[in-house]
Design a protein around this motif. Structure first.
Motif, PDB file in Angstrom:
ATOM      1  N   GLY A  36       0.796  -1.225   0.000  1.00  0.00           N
ATOM      2  CA  GLY A  36       0.000   0.000   0.000  1.00  0.00           C
ATOM      3  C   GLY A  36       0.831   1.279   0.000  1.00  0.00           C
ATOM      4  N   ALA A  37       0.137   2.387   0.284  1.00  0.00           N
ATOM      5  CA  ALA A  37       0.756   3.702   0.190  1.00  0.00           C
ATOM      6  C   ALA A  37       1.770   3.941   1.302  1.00  0.00           C
ATOM      7  CB  ALA A  37      -0.320   4.785   0.225  1.00  0.00           C
ATOM      8  N   ASN A  38       1.564   3.286   2.436  1.00  0.00           N
ATOM      9  CA  ASN A  38       2.424   3.514   3.594  1.00  0.00           C
ATOM     10  C   ASN A  38       2.928   2.169   4.130  1.00  0.00           C
ATOM     11  OD1 ASN A  38       3.702   4.542   5.841  1.00  0.00           O
ATOM     12  ND2 ASN A  38       1.961   5.775   6.523  1.00  0.00           N
ATOM     13  N   ILE A  40       5.502   1.103   5.721  1.00  0.00           N
ATOM     14  CA  ILE A  40       6.052   0.971   7.073  1.00  0.00           C
ATOM     15  C   ILE A  40       4.918   0.834   8.089  1.00  0.00           C
ATOM     16  CG2 ILE A  40       7.444   2.130   8.834  1.00  0.00           C
ATOM     17  CD1 ILE A  40       9.043   3.378   6.486  1.00  0.00           C
ATOM     18  N   LEU A  98      12.923   1.185  10.405  1.00  0.00           N
ATOM     19  CA  LEU A  98      12.210   1.748   9.256  1.00  0.00           C
ATOM     20  C   LEU A  98      11.427   2.999   9.634  1.00  0.00           C
ATOM     21  CD1 LEU A  98      10.952  -1.444   7.395  1.00  0.00           C
ATOM     22  CD2 LEU A  98      13.071  -0.156   7.106  1.00  0.00           C
ATOM     23  N   ASP A  99      10.724   2.959  10.759  1.00  0.00           N
ATOM     24  CA  ASP A  99       9.865   4.085  11.097  1.00  0.00           C
ATOM     25  C   ASP A  99      10.670   5.274  11.620  1.00  0.00           C
ATOM     26  OD1 ASP A  99       7.331   5.316  11.328  1.00  0.00           O
ATOM     27  OD2 ASP A  99       7.359   4.966  13.484  1.00  0.00           O
ATOM     28  N   GLU A 106      13.885  11.018  19.570  1.00  0.00           N
ATOM     29  CA  GLU A 106      12.437  10.861  19.333  1.00  0.00           C
ATOM     30  C   GLU A 106      11.923   9.588  20.000  1.00  0.00           C
ATOM     31  OE1 GLU A 106      10.186  12.747  17.655  1.00  0.00           O
ATOM     32  OE2 GLU A 106      11.669  14.332  17.246  1.00  0.00           O
ATOM     33  N   LYS A 169      -7.726   5.987  17.102  1.00  0.00           N
ATOM     34  CA  LYS A 169      -8.278   7.331  17.258  1.00  0.00           C
ATOM     35  C   LYS A 169      -9.733   7.297  17.712  1.00  0.00           C
ATOM     36  CE  LYS A 169      -7.610  10.167  13.793  1.00  0.00           C
ATOM     37  NZ  LYS A 169      -7.563  10.333  12.328  1.00  0.00           N
TER      38      LYS A 169
ATOM     39  N   ASP B  80      -1.888   6.369  -4.733  1.00  0.00           N
ATOM     40  CA  ASP B  80      -1.792   6.527  -3.282  1.00  0.00           C
ATOM     41  C   ASP B  80      -2.826   7.534  -2.766  1.00  0.00           C
ATOM     42  OD1 ASP B  80       0.257   4.724  -3.239  1.00  0.00           O
ATOM     43  OD2 ASP B  80       1.857   6.228  -3.211  1.00  0.00           O
ATOM     44  N   TYR B  84      -5.489   5.569   0.057  1.00  0.00           N
ATOM     45  CA  TYR B  84      -5.003   5.715   1.435  1.00  0.00           C
ATOM     46  C   TYR B  84      -5.788   6.879   2.015  1.00  0.00           C
ATOM     47  CZ  TYR B  84      -1.579   5.761   5.239  1.00  0.00           C
ATOM     48  OH  TYR B  84      -0.955   5.681   6.469  1.00  0.00           O
ATOM     49  N   GLU B 145      -2.288  12.378  11.641  1.00  0.00           N
ATOM     50  CA  GLU B 145      -1.596  11.126  11.965  1.00  0.00           C
ATOM     51  C   GLU B 145      -0.134  11.147  11.542  1.00  0.00           C
ATOM     52  OE1 GLU B 145      -3.969   8.381   9.800  1.00  0.00           O
ATOM     53  OE2 GLU B 145      -5.675   8.521  11.155  1.00  0.00           O
ATOM     54  N   TRP B 147       1.345  11.844   8.530  1.00  0.00           N
ATOM     55  CA  TRP B 147       1.765  11.535   7.164  1.00  0.00           C
ATOM     56  C   TRP B 147       1.286  12.665   6.268  1.00  0.00           C
ATOM     57  CZ3 TRP B 147      -2.491  11.251   4.010  1.00  0.00           C
ATOM     58  CH2 TRP B 147      -3.706  10.828   4.569  1.00  0.00           C
ATOM     59  N   ALA B 286       6.177  16.742  15.373  1.00  0.00           N
ATOM     60  CA  ALA B 286       7.394  17.417  14.917  1.00  0.00           C
ATOM     61  C   ALA B 286       7.828  16.948  13.531  1.00  0.00           C
ATOM     62  CB  ALA B 286       8.518  17.187  15.921  1.00  0.00           C
ATOM     63  N   ARG B 287       7.548  15.688  13.218  1.00  0.00           N
ATOM     64  CA  ARG B 287       7.962  15.156  11.918  1.00  0.00           C
ATOM     65  C   ARG B 287       6.789  14.458  11.243  1.00  0.00           C
ATOM     66  NH1 ARG B 287      12.748  11.359  12.428  1.00  0.00           N
ATOM     67  NH2 ARG B 287      11.468  10.489  14.081  1.00  0.00           N
ATOM     68  N   ARG B 289       5.749  11.648   7.749  1.00  0.00           N
ATOM     69  CA  ARG B 289       6.216  10.827   6.638  1.00  0.00           C
ATOM     70  C   ARG B 289       5.460  11.238   5.393  1.00  0.00           C
ATOM     71  NH1 ARG B 289       7.004   6.044   8.505  1.00  0.00           N
ATOM     72  NH2 ARG B 289       9.235   6.359   8.402  1.00  0.00           N
ATOM     73  N   ILE B 291       4.177  10.458   2.015  1.00  0.00           N
ATOM     74  CA  ILE B 291       3.871   9.165   1.387  1.00  0.00           C
ATOM     75  C   ILE B 291       4.796   8.961   0.186  1.00  0.00           C
ATOM     76  CG2 ILE B 291       2.081   7.873   0.112  1.00  0.00           C
ATOM     77  CD1 ILE B 291       1.685   8.036   3.218  1.00  0.00           C
ATOM     78  N   PHE B 294      11.036   7.472   2.485  1.00  0.00           N
ATOM     79  CA  PHE B 294      11.449   6.579   3.561  1.00  0.00           C
ATOM     80  C   PHE B 294      11.695   7.345   4.859  1.00  0.00           C
ATOM     81  CE2 PHE B 294      15.131   4.532   5.727  1.00  0.00           C
ATOM     82  CZ  PHE B 294      14.403   3.545   6.354  1.00  0.00           C
ATOM     83  N   LYS B 296      11.523  10.280   7.609  1.00  0.00           N
ATOM     84  CA  LYS B 296      10.541  11.299   7.984  1.00  0.00           C
ATOM     85  C   LYS B 296      11.146  12.674   7.757  1.00  0.00           C
ATOM     86  CE  LYS B 296       7.810   8.801  11.376  1.00  0.00           C
ATOM     87  NZ  LYS B 296       7.370   8.738  12.763  1.00  0.00           N
TER      88      LYS B 296
END
Lengths: 214, 322
Positions: A36-38, A40, A98-99, A106, A169, B80, B84, B145, B147, B286-287, B289, B291, B294, B296
C-alpha cells in the motif's frame, strides 16, 4: 517415522513452519509492492496483529488442556509464546529502523511521553525474561519459580491490549474484541472457573450413572 | 432418496439476484450504457476505447485553469492519493474507503446554504459551481496522523462562493456538514463518530485565498473515497478539517463544534493548524512521513503556508487554540 511421530518432532516442525507463514506473506507482499501507500505503517500493523494473535493462542493452550482430553496443547505453548516474542521483535525493529531510523531522541520521548508506546515497550521488556527462560534446561533449573515467572504473560497480555486500545483514534472495536478474548482466557485461570468446571463435570458424571441404570 | 418437489411459485436460489449485482445496478446500467455507446461509436468508427477507459478512470474535468497555484515538490501518485484515505463514513481502514465507496453515486447532489446569510437556499451542485472558474491548485496535505501528500486539486476559492451568498454581519463562522445517509455511507451504521461529520472555519479563514472547495483531483472529478462530489481543502490545517461530501454550508455567530473536537476535546481542537510545536497528546507532530518517502521529514509551521496565513492568528496562543 513412528519414532518421529512419537517424539512429536514432525507435528512441531509443521507448526513451526506455519508460524512463519505470516512473515512469509509480509515479505512476499513487500517484494511485490503490495503493502500500500504507507508500507512501514502496514508492516507495523501486521506484525502487531500477529503478536496479539500469538499471545492469545499461547494463552488458549492451558484452558484447552484443562477442558479437553487432549495432551498436545501444552506441548505447543512455549513454541507459540516464542513466536509472539519473534513477531514483537520484528514489530520493534520496524519501529526502530524503518519508522524512526534510529532517531534516538524521538524514540526516548515516545517511550516516556506516549502512554501507548510506554505500555507497548514495557510489554516487550517483560517478554525478554520469558523468552530467555523458555528452554528445557531453564525450566528444570527454575522449577516452581518458572511458573511464577511465566505468569508475567498475563500482565503482558493486558499491556498489549492497552497498547492497541490507546493508539486507535476512534474505532476501538477491534482492540475491544481482543480485550474481551483476553479477559475470557484469563477468567479460565481463576479458581472461580475451576469450581464451575468441576461442578459441570460432576453433573455430567451423574447423568451417565443415571443412563446406565436405565 | 430425497426428492425435492419445486412449488410453482418457489424462487430458486439461482434466481435471486446476487446482492453485489443488485447493489451495483447503477454501475451496471452505466456500464451497459457505456458499452452500448462504445459499440455505437466503434461502428461509427470513432475512438470507442477512450470512452470505456474514461468511464473507469473517473470523468475528466474540462476547461479549468491549470496550475493556478503550484509547488515544486513532486506529486503523490494518484494511486496513493485514492487508496489511502481517512473517510470513516465508509470505513475506518485506510484502504477501506476506496472499496466501500465504489457503489456510492454522488449525483444528483444539492447543497443547502443557511444561517446568517442574505441568499439562503438549496442549490444543485452544478448551479453552485457554475458561476465560478475552476482552477488547479497543488497543495501539501498534512494528516494529524503524521503523514503527508502533495495533491493537485481542482476547485474554486471558497471566498468567491461565500461572497455570492452575501453573509450578514453576524456571520462569524462557516459550519459545514457531510451527507448523513447510512444506506449509502455504510460506515455511518456504526457510531464510531457523532454523525453527521461537522467541520467549521472562522469566516476570515474561510475567506482566505488559499481555502478552496474541491470538485476534483488530478484533472478528474473527485473519486468517491476522496469526498465526492464537493469537499473542503485548507492546506495549512490538519486533514480532518478538510470535510468531505459537503451538503450544508451554515453561517453562524457561534464557533461550530467540529466532530473530532466533540469526540475528544483534549486531542482535537477547533483550529487544527499544522504546528510542529504542539504535539497530539498521543504522538509527536514534529515530523511527518511524506507518502512515498522513507525518512521522515520535519513538519513546518502552518504546513509551509506561514507567509500567507500566519497573520490570521496574530496574538493568539496557539498552544491553547490548537
Amino acid at each position: 517415522m513412528r519414532r518421529i511421530l512419537q517424539t512429536n518432532a514432525l507435528p512441531k516442525a509443521i507448526v513451526f513452519v506455519l508460524c512463519l507463514v505470516p512473515l512469509g506473506l509480509l515479505l512476499w507482499d513487500g517484494w511485490h509492492g503490495q503493502l500500500g501507500a504507507n508500507p512501514i505503517e502496514k508492516i507495523m500493523r501486521r506484525t502487531g496483529d500477529w503478536v496479539l494473535y500469538f499471545l492469545l493462542l499461547t494463552l488458549t493452550m492451558t484452558p484447552l488442556r484443562k477442558t479437553s482430553a487432549w495432551r498436545w496443547p501444552l506441548r505447543y505453548r512455549r513454541l507459540l509464546g516464542l513466536f509472539a516474542f519473534f513477531y514483537v521483535i520484528l514489530h520493534f525493529l520496524n519501529y526502530l529502523v524503518l519508522d524512526q531510523f534510529f532517531a534516538w531522541d524521538e524514540i526516548v520521548k515516545d517511550i516516556v511521553k506516549r502512554p501507548y508506546i510506554t505500555v507497548g515497550f514495557t510489554a516487550l521488556l517483560l517478554l525478554i525474561p520469558l523468552a530467555v527462560t523458555s528452554t528445557d534446561n531453564m525450566m528444570r533449573r527454575l522449577g516452581r519459580d518458572w511458573k511464577k515467572l511465566h505468569s508475567l504473560v498475563y500482565i503482558i497480555g493486558v499491556l498489549a491490549i492497552l497498547h492497541y486500545l490507546w493508539l486507535v483514534k476512534a474505532d476501538n472495536r477491534t482492540p475491544l474484541i481482543y480485550g474481551a478474548l483476553l479477559l475470557l482466557l484469563l477468567l479460565f485461570r481463576t479458581p472461580w472457573f475451576d469450581r464451575l468446571w468441576k461442578l459441570r463435570r460432576f453433573q455430567a458424571g451423574g447423568q451417565t450413572v443415571a443412563d446406565r441404570r436405565l | 432418496m430425497l426428492i425435492k418437489i419445486r412449488k410453482d411459485n418457489a424462487i430458486l436460489a439461482s434466481e435471486i439476484t446476487d446482492k453485489s449485482v443488485y447493489q451495483d445496478r447503477r454501475q451496471f446500467i452505466k456500464a451497459s450504457g457505456t458499452l452500448a455507446l462504445a459499440g455505437a461509436a466503434s461502428l461509427a468508427g470513432i475512438g470507442a476505447l477512450s470512452v470505456s477507459r474514461e468511464a473507469r478512470a473517473g470523468k475528466k474535468i474540462s476547461g479549468y485553469k491549470e496550475r493556478a497555484y503550484v509547488t515544486d515538490e513532486p506529486l503523490t501518485p494518484i494511486e496513493d492519493v485514492t487508496h489511502y484515505n481517512n473517510f470513516y463514513e465508509f470505513s475506518t481502514d485506510k484502504e477501506g474507503p476506496a472499496v466501500m465507496a465504489r457503489a456510492f453515486n454522488p449525483h444528483p447532489w444539492s447543497i443547502k446554504v443557511e444561517g446568517e446569510v442574505g441568499k439562503p437556499g438549496t442549490y444543485q451542485l452544478e448551479d453552485f459551481i457554475k458561476p465560478h472558474t475552476l482552477e488547479e491548485r497543488i497543495y501539501r496535505f498534512r494528516c494529524v496522523e503524521a503523514w503527508s501528500m502533495v495533491i493537485p486539486w481542482v476547485g474554486i476559492p471558497l471566498a468567491n462562493v461565500i461572497k455570492r451568498f452575501e453573509p450578514t454581519s453576524k456571520a462569524k463562522y462557516v459550519e459545514m456538514v457531510t451527507l448523513y445517509d447510512p444506506q449509502r455511507m455504510p460506515g455511518q451504521q456504526r457510531a464510531v463518530l457523532n454523525w453527521p461529520y461537522v467541520e467549521g472555519l472562522r469566516i476570515d479563514e474561510a475567506m482566505h485565498p488559499l481555502t478552496m472547495l474541491a470538485v476534483g483531483l488530478y484533472g478528474e472529478e473527485l473519486p468517491n473515497q476522496n469526498g465526492a462530489p464537493l469537499r473542503l481543502v485548507v492546506p495549512w490545517k490538519y486533514g480532518f478539517k478538510n470535510i468531505k461530501s459537503i451538503v450544508t454550508l451554515r453561517f453562524t455567530a457561534q464557533e461550530p463544534k467540529n466532530t473530532w473536537q466533540v469526540t475528544n476535546a483534549r486531542e482535537y481542537g477547533f483550529y487544527a493548524n499544522v504546528n510542529p510545536e504542539v504535539d497530539h497528546p498521543r504522538w509527536s507532530q514534529a515530523r511527518e512521513r511524506r507518502i512515498g518517502e522513507f525518512l521522515k521529514r520535519k513538519t513546518v509551521m502552518f504546513n509551509g503556508y506561514a507567509d500567507e496565513v500566519a497573520g490570521l492568528y496574530a496574538g493568539m496562543n496557539l498552544h491553547k487554540f490548537f
